[in-house]
Design a protein around this motif. Sequence first.
Motif, PDB file in Angstrom:
ATOM      1  N   TRP A 381       1.284  -0.543   0.187  1.00 30.83           N
ATOM      2  CA  TRP A 381      -0.240   0.020  -0.401  1.00 30.83           C
ATOM      3  C   TRP A 381       1.164   1.262  -0.559  1.00 30.83           C
ATOM      4  CZ3 TRP A 381      -5.026  -0.349  -0.371  1.00 30.83           C
ATOM      5  CH2 TRP A 381      -6.055  -1.469  -0.360  1.00 30.83           C
ATOM      6  N   PRO A 382       0.378   2.268  -0.938  1.00 27.19           N
ATOM      7  CA  PRO A 382       1.841   3.279  -1.004  1.00 27.19           C
ATOM      8  C   PRO A 382       1.361   4.131   0.461  1.00 27.19           C
ATOM      9  CG  PRO A 382       0.061   3.307  -2.926  1.00 27.19           C
ATOM     10  CD  PRO A 382      -0.152   2.277  -1.671  1.00 27.19           C
ATOM     11  N   ARG A 383       2.162   4.697   1.382  1.00 27.60           N
ATOM     12  CA  ARG A 383       1.933   5.383   1.860  1.00 27.60           C
ATOM     13  C   ARG A 383       1.861   7.126   2.021  1.00 27.60           C
ATOM     14  NH1 ARG A 383       1.298   2.567   6.280  1.00 27.60           N
ATOM     15  NH2 ARG A 383       2.287   0.642   5.617  1.00 27.60           N
ATOM     16  N   ASP A 384       1.494   7.465   1.082  1.00 27.80           N
ATOM     17  CA  ASP A 384       1.917   8.514   0.647  1.00 27.80           C
ATOM     18  C   ASP A 384       0.846   9.243  -0.330  1.00 27.80           C
ATOM     19  OD1 ASP A 384       1.892  11.820  -0.412  1.00 27.80           O
ATOM     20  OD2 ASP A 384       3.379  11.544  -1.875  1.00 27.80           O
ATOM     21  N   PRO A 385       0.006   9.876   0.763  1.00 29.49           N
ATOM     22  CA  PRO A 385      -1.774  10.693   0.498  1.00 29.49           C
ATOM     23  C   PRO A 385      -2.079  10.969  -1.290  1.00 29.49           C
ATOM     24  CG  PRO A 385      -1.954  11.179   2.232  1.00 29.49           C
ATOM     25  CD  PRO A 385      -0.051  10.909   2.252  1.00 29.49           C
ATOM     26  N   GLU A 386      -1.580  11.310  -1.395  1.00 29.83           N
ATOM     27  CA  GLU A 386      -0.850  11.965  -3.052  1.00 29.83           C
ATOM     28  C   GLU A 386      -0.802  11.006  -4.289  1.00 29.83           C
ATOM     29  OE1 GLU A 386      -1.809  16.133  -4.210  1.00 29.83           O
ATOM     30  OE2 GLU A 386      -2.169  15.565  -1.834  1.00 29.83           O
ATOM     31  N   GLN A 387      -0.168   9.479  -3.496  1.00 21.65           N
ATOM     32  CA  GLN A 387      -0.126   8.977  -4.954  1.00 21.65           C
ATOM     33  C   GLN A 387      -1.854   8.603  -4.904  1.00 21.65           C
ATOM     34  OE1 GLN A 387       2.871   7.719  -6.127  1.00 21.65           O
ATOM     35  NE2 GLN A 387       1.075   6.653  -7.296  1.00 21.65           N
ATOM     36  N   TYR A 388      -2.570   8.249  -3.856  1.00 25.47           N
ATOM     37  CA  TYR A 388      -3.596   8.310  -4.753  1.00 25.47           C
ATOM     38  C   TYR A 388      -4.617   9.147  -4.418  1.00 25.47           C
ATOM     39  CZ  TYR A 388      -2.717   4.446  -0.480  1.00 25.47           C
ATOM     40  OH  TYR A 388      -2.393   3.472   0.298  1.00 25.47           O
ATOM     41  N   ARG A 389      -4.522  10.317  -4.811  1.00 18.74           N
ATOM     42  CA  ARG A 389      -5.025  11.489  -5.231  1.00 18.74           C
ATOM     43  C   ARG A 389      -4.980  11.336  -6.605  1.00 18.74           C
ATOM     44  NH1 ARG A 389      -6.481  16.944  -4.572  1.00 18.74           N
ATOM     45  NH2 ARG A 389      -5.257  16.925  -2.316  1.00 18.74           N
ATOM     46  N   ARG A 390      -3.069  10.898  -7.346  1.00 18.27           N
ATOM     47  CA  ARG A 390      -3.161  10.761  -8.523  1.00 18.27           C
ATOM     48  C   ARG A 390      -3.377   9.509  -9.033  1.00 18.27           C
ATOM     49  NH1 ARG A 390       2.202  12.949  -5.973  1.00 18.27           N
ATOM     50  NH2 ARG A 390       2.303  10.708  -6.476  1.00 18.27           N
ATOM     51  N   ASP A 391      -3.537   8.400  -8.133  1.00 15.19           N
ATOM     52  CA  ASP A 391      -3.848   7.409  -8.813  1.00 15.19           C
ATOM     53  C   ASP A 391      -5.710   7.748  -8.835  1.00 15.19           C
ATOM     54  OD1 ASP A 391      -1.610   6.328  -8.803  1.00 15.19           O
ATOM     55  OD2 ASP A 391      -2.031   5.124  -7.475  1.00 15.19           O
ATOM     56  N   ALA A 392      -6.398   7.608  -8.056  1.00 12.17           N
ATOM     57  CA  ALA A 392      -7.794   8.328  -8.050  1.00 12.17           C
ATOM     58  C   ALA A 392      -7.787   9.067  -9.357  1.00 12.17           C
ATOM     59  CB  ALA A 392      -8.526   9.211  -7.468  1.00 12.17           C
ATOM     60  N   ILE A 393      -7.086  10.147  -9.776  1.00 15.73           N
ATOM     61  CA  ILE A 393      -7.711  11.261 -10.980  1.00 15.73           C
ATOM     62  C   ILE A 393      -7.668  10.176 -11.757  1.00 15.73           C
ATOM     63  CG2 ILE A 393      -6.687  12.907 -11.906  1.00 15.73           C
ATOM     64  CD1 ILE A 393      -6.227  14.743  -9.154  1.00 15.73           C
ATOM     65  N   ARG A 394      -6.349   9.698 -12.697  1.00 16.69           N
ATOM     66  CA  ARG A 394      -6.102   8.539 -13.564  1.00 16.69           C
ATOM     67  C   ARG A 394      -6.884   7.820 -14.076  1.00 16.69           C
ATOM     68  NH1 ARG A 394      -1.477   4.422 -11.673  1.00 16.69           N
ATOM     69  NH2 ARG A 394      -3.683   3.456 -10.941  1.00 16.69           N
TER      70      ARG A 394
END
Length: 525
Positions: A381-394
């Motif tokens: 699981w990624p630890r950086d919340p911004e990774q989730y933001r980028r992935d969700a947008i993509r």
Amino acid sequence: MRIGRMAPLLAVGVTATLVPTLATTQASAAEPLQRFANQKPAWHRCDASQPAAFQCATIKVPLDYSRPGAKTIKLAISRVKTSVPGKRHGVILFNPGGPGGEGLDMPVMMKDVMPKKVREQYDLVGFDPRGVGRSSPVTCGLTATEQNIEHPYKPETFKHDVKWARTVADKCRAKNGDRLPYITTRNTARDMDVIRGVLGEKKISYLGYSYGTYLGAVYAQMFPERTDRFVLDSSVDPARVWRGMIQVWAEGTEPAFTRWTKWTAQRHRTYKLGDTPAEVRKTFWDLIARADRTPVDDGGEKLTGDDIRAALRPEFFSPKYAAEAVVELKKAADGRAASRRSTAPDDQQGPRRSAASAAQPPADNESVAFWTVVCGDTAAWPRDPEQYRRDAIRDKARYPLYGDFGSNITPCAFWDKPAEPVTAVDNKVGLLTVQNQWDSQTPLVSGLGMHHALKGSRMVYVKGGEGHGVYSVDPRSCADRTINAYLSSGKLPAQDVTCKPGRQSPGVNPGVVPVPRHTPQAPRF
């Protein structure tokens, strides 16, 4: 879930007598483990409303198998013994899915659906996995809102989503601290081996649905010499555990949605949603846009467009039910009377609880057990919340129906790292996997992933089959006949088998933990 390779100490089996040669360090670890295999369960009638032959007991297992002399937890087990000793082959364990599904009542449920020639060969054995139901259940004291994992990505709410994820992780850590790292698939597989030892068996057979397929594959990886006749129905892809298995819902839904638009367009006279796939698609997305502006009253429940996307995602895998649901929601959006929808297949309706598991675990147990396993099994699981933001947008752009849900942040971003490394499922143990083509929770690509990982497996593929769970829906089907032949003889088909769908049963598949609908619980594999 992907499962890590065990360190030599943890690779020790439960019963030393079944491991002919042990290294010195293994032998020392086997001695305290032996006492768990030597337990004598106090079997008793599970419930007055159930047959006397349905027996329950409680055993103890180590919380941490690397320290078997330390803390223990309780494990609830059950059985229905075969009444034909001369035909007895052994025991068959069951798991209904989850993570978080209770399996204590499965012997009674499966006794009613397994054919006599199969049932007579086995003692049917159920259990609530560690942390679930009656087996030392975990709880984090989560509110109903905190239990809801389906969070669509929106720039204006992402900060709130991050706060929710952190809050759940913090609450669980505070409430369960030293227990959380050990409520994992690997330890549940070890618990299964304790059950094997307690029952005095050299091997176990197994039938697992959904999440239970991963549990079965993990057991086969850890204890190949104790793996007998294993059936994995509607499989998790071991390479996608666990974030990838949530994301695969979005990937798998898009072709199902496209199929639905074609199917519905061909029946325009019945549903009046459009006479071309493009028109049907437009009707649906117009409904979503309207519901985002003015929530739709679905029998007293106000549904936004995001709510509808989440609720209908599994229904698109069964076009008839999705079409009926969209018709009803469109009526409600148009201001016409519409009854509360109950159109989905029964295996996608709310969960049932039998008398055996009538004792209520904590209200948040199912959701907490889900997070505890999916977060605790893997460090991927990624630890950086911004990774989730980028992935969700993509992924919202890639998979409009569910991509942002599948890739948004979860409590796993803030969970403690797993206690053990991950082990790939890559063995050659001979077992049987079963898969519907149009499965909403473990899509076909997931089932193929499990089949490829288990190099000694054979697959029963139901081409055109709909619904989550194959076995026991239609006992006359090609799939059931193939499974029953394997469970009866132990002989795998010479090659993979392709079946046509059986009749669509209106009843609940007793082996599948149903998908909660409009409830603040985690979706189930």
